[in-house]
Design a protein around this motif. Structure first.
Motif, PDB file in Angstrom:
ATOM      1  N   ILE A 181      -0.357  -8.220  -7.224  1.00 49.33           N
ATOM      2  CA  ILE A 181       0.073  -7.417  -8.368  1.00 49.33           C
ATOM      3  C   ILE A 181       1.553  -7.092  -8.199  1.00 49.33           C
ATOM      4  CG2 ILE A 181      -0.243  -5.283  -9.672  1.00 49.33           C
ATOM      5  CD1 ILE A 181      -3.121  -5.180  -8.456  1.00 49.33           C
ATOM      6  N   VAL A 182       2.354  -7.466  -9.189  1.00 48.63           N
ATOM      7  CA  VAL A 182       3.773  -7.095  -9.217  1.00 48.63           C
ATOM      8  C   VAL A 182       4.005  -6.287 -10.489  1.00 48.63           C
ATOM      9  CG1 VAL A 182       6.155  -7.888  -9.327  1.00 48.63           C
ATOM     10  CG2 VAL A 182       4.496  -9.119  -7.902  1.00 48.63           C
ATOM     11  N   PHE A 183       4.369  -5.044 -10.317  1.00 46.18           N
ATOM     12  CA  PHE A 183       4.597  -4.124 -11.428  1.00 46.18           C
ATOM     13  C   PHE A 183       6.091  -3.803 -11.482  1.00 46.18           C
ATOM     14  CE2 PHE A 183       4.985   0.190 -13.154  1.00 46.18           C
ATOM     15  CZ  PHE A 183       4.279   0.076 -14.338  1.00 46.18           C
ATOM     16  N   LEU A 225       3.230  -4.847  -5.303  1.00 47.14           N
ATOM     17  CA  LEU A 225       4.637  -4.474  -5.310  1.00 47.14           C
ATOM     18  C   LEU A 225       4.935  -3.667  -6.555  1.00 47.14           C
ATOM     19  CD1 LEU A 225       7.631  -4.580  -4.503  1.00 47.14           C
ATOM     20  CD2 LEU A 225       7.751  -6.855  -5.582  1.00 47.14           C
ATOM     21  N   ASN A 226       5.375  -2.423  -6.361  1.00 52.65           N
ATOM     22  CA  ASN A 226       5.853  -1.568  -7.451  1.00 52.65           C
ATOM     23  C   ASN A 226       7.380  -1.600  -7.381  1.00 52.65           C
ATOM     24  OD1 ASN A 226       6.707   0.569  -9.101  1.00 52.65           O
ATOM     25  ND2 ASN A 226       4.881   1.785  -8.665  1.00 52.65           N
ATOM     26  N   LEU A 227       7.996  -2.406  -8.244  1.00 57.73           N
ATOM     27  CA  LEU A 227       9.445  -2.565  -8.275  1.00 57.73           C
ATOM     28  C   LEU A 227       9.979  -1.746  -9.442  1.00 57.73           C
ATOM     29  CD1 LEU A 227      12.067  -3.898  -7.298  1.00 57.73           C
ATOM     30  CD2 LEU A 227      11.486  -5.884  -8.720  1.00 57.73           C
ATOM     31  N   MET A 243      -0.728 -11.047 -10.967  1.00 55.45           N
ATOM     32  CA  MET A 243      -0.622 -10.284 -12.204  1.00 55.45           C
ATOM     33  C   MET A 243       0.774  -9.663 -12.233  1.00 55.45           C
ATOM     34  SD  MET A 243      -2.630  -6.828 -13.451  1.00 55.45           S
ATOM     35  CE  MET A 243      -4.261  -7.474 -13.103  1.00 55.45           C
ATOM     36  N   LEU A 244       1.616 -10.131 -13.138  1.00 57.69           N
ATOM     37  CA  LEU A 244       2.993  -9.658 -13.252  1.00 57.69           C
ATOM     38  C   LEU A 244       3.116  -8.807 -14.513  1.00 57.69           C
ATOM     39  CD1 LEU A 244       5.985  -9.603 -12.453  1.00 57.69           C
ATOM     40  CD2 LEU A 244       6.258 -11.821 -13.579  1.00 57.69           C
ATOM     41  N   ILE A 245       3.555  -7.564 -14.336  1.00 57.21           N
ATOM     42  CA  ILE A 245       3.618  -6.599 -15.436  1.00 57.21           C
ATOM     43  C   ILE A 245       5.056  -6.144 -15.625  1.00 57.21           C
ATOM     44  CG2 ILE A 245       2.830  -4.338 -16.256  1.00 57.21           C
ATOM     45  CD1 ILE A 245       0.418  -4.736 -14.287  1.00 57.21           C
ATOM     46  N   PHE A 246       5.495  -6.073 -16.867  1.00 57.50           N
ATOM     47  CA  PHE A 246       6.788  -5.472 -17.204  1.00 57.50           C
ATOM     48  C   PHE A 246       6.553  -4.309 -18.152  1.00 57.50           C
ATOM     49  CE2 PHE A 246      10.534  -4.900 -19.849  1.00 57.50           C
ATOM     50  CZ  PHE A 246      11.512  -4.757 -18.876  1.00 57.50           C
ATOM     51  N   VAL A 298       6.722   1.788 -25.774  1.00 58.50           N
ATOM     52  CA  VAL A 298       7.632   0.998 -24.937  1.00 58.50           C
ATOM     53  C   VAL A 298       7.224  -0.474 -24.919  1.00 58.50           C
ATOM     54  CG1 VAL A 298       8.226   2.941 -23.428  1.00 58.50           C
ATOM     55  CG2 VAL A 298       6.249   1.497 -22.859  1.00 58.50           C
ATOM     56  N   PRO A 299       8.156  -1.351 -24.529  1.00 58.87           N
ATOM     57  CA  PRO A 299       7.777  -2.760 -24.353  1.00 58.87           C
ATOM     58  C   PRO A 299       6.875  -2.932 -23.140  1.00 58.87           C
ATOM     59  CG  PRO A 299      10.034  -2.396 -23.613  1.00 58.87           C
ATOM     60  CD  PRO A 299       9.580  -1.115 -24.239  1.00 58.87           C
ATOM     61  N   MET A 300       5.878  -3.781 -23.272  1.00 63.01           N
ATOM     62  CA  MET A 300       4.958  -4.059 -22.163  1.00 63.01           C
ATOM     63  C   MET A 300       4.488  -5.500 -22.257  1.00 63.01           C
ATOM     64  SD  MET A 300       1.314  -2.239 -21.306  1.00 63.01           S
ATOM     65  CE  MET A 300      -0.018  -3.189 -20.570  1.00 63.01           C
ATOM     66  N   ILE A 301       4.528  -6.180 -21.109  1.00 61.42           N
ATOM     67  CA  ILE A 301       4.094  -7.582 -21.017  1.00 61.42           C
ATOM     68  C   ILE A 301       3.244  -7.729 -19.761  1.00 61.42           C
ATOM     69  CG2 ILE A 301       4.844  -9.986 -20.781  1.00 61.42           C
ATOM     70  CD1 ILE A 301       7.557  -9.063 -22.002  1.00 61.42           C
ATOM     71  N   VAL A 302       2.159  -8.468 -19.859  1.00 56.65           N
ATOM     72  CA  VAL A 302       1.348  -8.819 -18.691  1.00 56.65           C
ATOM     73  C   VAL A 302       1.172 -10.326 -18.663  1.00 56.65           C
ATOM     74  CG1 VAL A 302      -0.833  -8.547 -17.472  1.00 56.65           C
ATOM     75  CG2 VAL A 302       0.098  -6.619 -18.788  1.00 56.65           C
ATOM     76  N   ARG A 303       1.579 -10.930 -17.548  1.00 54.31           N
ATOM     77  CA  ARG A 303       1.342 -12.360 -17.339  1.00 54.31           C
ATOM     78  C   ARG A 303       0.425 -12.524 -16.147  1.00 54.31           C
ATOM     79  NH1 ARG A 303       5.793 -16.333 -14.860  1.00 54.31           N
ATOM     80  NH2 ARG A 303       4.956 -15.355 -12.986  1.00 54.31           N
TER      81      ARG A 303
END
Length: 485
Positions: free
Chosen positions: A49-51, A234-236, A297-300, A340-345
């Motif tokens: 998981i990368v957030f 990873l919470n970036l 799982m990559l989240i923006f 807000v903008p949100m994307i999940v790949r």
């Protein structure tokens, strides 16, 4: 006993012993899986998981989200991420500013179930505000704690804003690694440039003249490559594009030469967004290079709306960006402050280029992680959100809940922000209750996303139903209220 009987008896004992071993192995697997549903216990590989969270980035600041199709900002990498994953057009934050959104996200709880609703002490106003907490209590079972117990390596890189280490820092909430996370909403020593990493007391290995966003990404990439065997979380959390506004001059000059776009006209802010976008692209490339993009799982996401849209409050001079057609911005509970903008790949789960219009919120990430990994929620711990996994699998799906809620019983420290307010959104309807004046506002967001038509007098039954539902929620959660002196 005959030799044949003895052999039969020994054979039976062997079979029994073998069965005991088999059942012991099954029990061990169940213990490792904890409370995981049976169908998830033997999954091939748990996802990384990368957030990635931006700071004060507005809904319309990303080109693929901007309904007005302005092109002043340049976000090719985040736009590419949306093409590869799922875009959420009605994603909300739990608050209109930073710390309470982060507290809700990490704890999985609404305010007041977690005690942070504001950044620092409340500003002046006609009412006495409710008490606000500065630190996320360590008795909260953070998302990283649950993932860590399940074997994940966890890291917080960047902004924390929920208390100082060691007592209230990221490591106290389940993160194995903390780089740059402490109580400040931004580094307190601005001398020599806000985006110098060495201004942060929890950063000690920055390169000379390195830009803060570049540094945080570099450390995130190091973490990804060092833990590519996984699983990891990873919470970036970038400090970009929060004020003060500073960026390399050559990038700022590029935007000074561009044609402004209806409220998108701040060259330094635009440069900060470009740098952030470039670094999102670097994270995407790092996952590909490490060979783990398909199992990540990559989240923006952003922590609240953009700083703009204050003309209706008589404070247009404070606009830095425009959230139009949404009303208001950071610090208000109109759509521009909390959408807000949100994307999940997540390859093989999300459909490339798909879109979900389902209302979702910060507290939904925690249960999403649990279901994605195959874990139940911690026993006896309240989670207020819903898993997004059904939406990720099928954008036409909906979430079974009656409403979303916000409660802000105080005052920000700027005159261009909200007064005490509670909010409910149910379906397309949004009701706002302002405590100073007693005013009620009701909007149909499907027909009026700019919140220009207050329908309290036209839709009386809906107003009464939502008001009563909001009051029941406040009472059920023992929500502190502001009071007149």
């Amino acid at each position: 006993m005959s030799s044949s009987g003895t052999a039969t008896r020994m054979y039976q004992i062997s079979i029994i012993s073998l069965l005991i071993v088999i059942f012991s192995k099954i029990a061990a697997l169940q213990a490792i899986a904890g409370d995981a549903p049976a169908e998830n216990r033997l999954e091939e590989k748990r996802p990384n998981i990368v957030f990635i969270m931006a700071d004060d980035l507005g809904f319309a600041d990303i080109n693929c989200f901007d309904p007005l199709n302005r092109s002043y900002y340049e976000t090719p990498n985040i736009d590419r991420l949306a093409q590869q994953g799922m875009k959420f057009t009605q994603a909300y934050t739990n608050a209109a500013n930073s710390a309470p959104t982060r507290a809700a996200l990490i704890s999985g709880q609404y305010y007041p179930n977690q005690p942070i609703y504001h950044v620092g002490s409340s500003g002046p106003g006609e009412m006495i505000p409710a008490t606000n907490a500065d630190n996320l209590p360590t008795e909260k079972i953070a998302d990283a704690q649950v993932l860590s117990r399940a074997g994940y390596t966890t890291a917080l890189i960047g902004k924390w804003h929920l208390g100082n280490p060691p007592e209230y820092g990221p490591k106290a909430q389940g993160y194995d690694i903390n780089i740059g996370g402490y109580s400040a909403g931004n580094p307190r020593n601005w001398e020599g440039g806000y985006f110098r990493p060495d201004n942060n007391p929890y950063i000690d290995d920055a390169r000379e003249e390195e830009y803060l966003t570049d540094y945080l990404t570099r450390k995130g990439i190091e973490f990804i490559h060092n833990h590519k065997e996984g699983p990891f979380y990873l919470n970036l959390s970038f400090y970009t594009p929060h004020s003060p506004f500073q960026a390399p001059e050559e990038i700022v000059e590029k935007y000074e030469q561009k044609e402004p776009g209806r409220g998108h006209n701040h060259a330094t802010y635009a440069a900060m967004i470009e740098i952030m976008d470039r670094n999102v692209g670097k994270i995407m490339d790092a996952l590909e290079t490490a060979g783990i993009a398909d199992n990540t799982m990559l989240i923006f996401y952003s922590d609240n709306g953009g700083r703009g849209g204050y003309g209706f409050l008589g404070h247009e001079e404070n606009n830095v960006t425009s959230n139009a057609p949404l009303k208001g911005g950071k610090g208000t509970f109109y759509e521009g402050g909390i959408r807000v903008p949100m994307i999940v790949r997540w390859p093989e789960v999300t459909t490339p280029g798909s879109t979900s219009a389902e209302p979702v919120i910060s507290i939904d990430f925690y249960p999403t992680y649990l279901e994605a990994v195959g874990l139940e929620k911690p026993r006896g711990y309240q989670l207020d959100g819903k898993s997004l996994l059904p939406l990720l699998k099928d954008p036409a799906e909906t979430i079974d809940r009656s409403a979303l809620y916000w409660h802000f019983p105080g005052y920000p420290n700027n005159p261009w922000r909200t007064t005490p307010v509670s909010v409910i959104r149910s379906g397309s309807w949004k009701l706002m209750k302002f405590y100073e004046t007693g005013e009620i506002k009701l909007y149909n967001l499907d027909e009026d996303q700019s919140e220009t038509h207050n329908l309290t007098k036209e839709r009386i039954k809906i107003r009464k139903r939502l008001f009563q539902q909001l009051e029941r929620w406040l009472e059920k959660n023992d929500a502190p209220l502001p009071e007149f002196p």
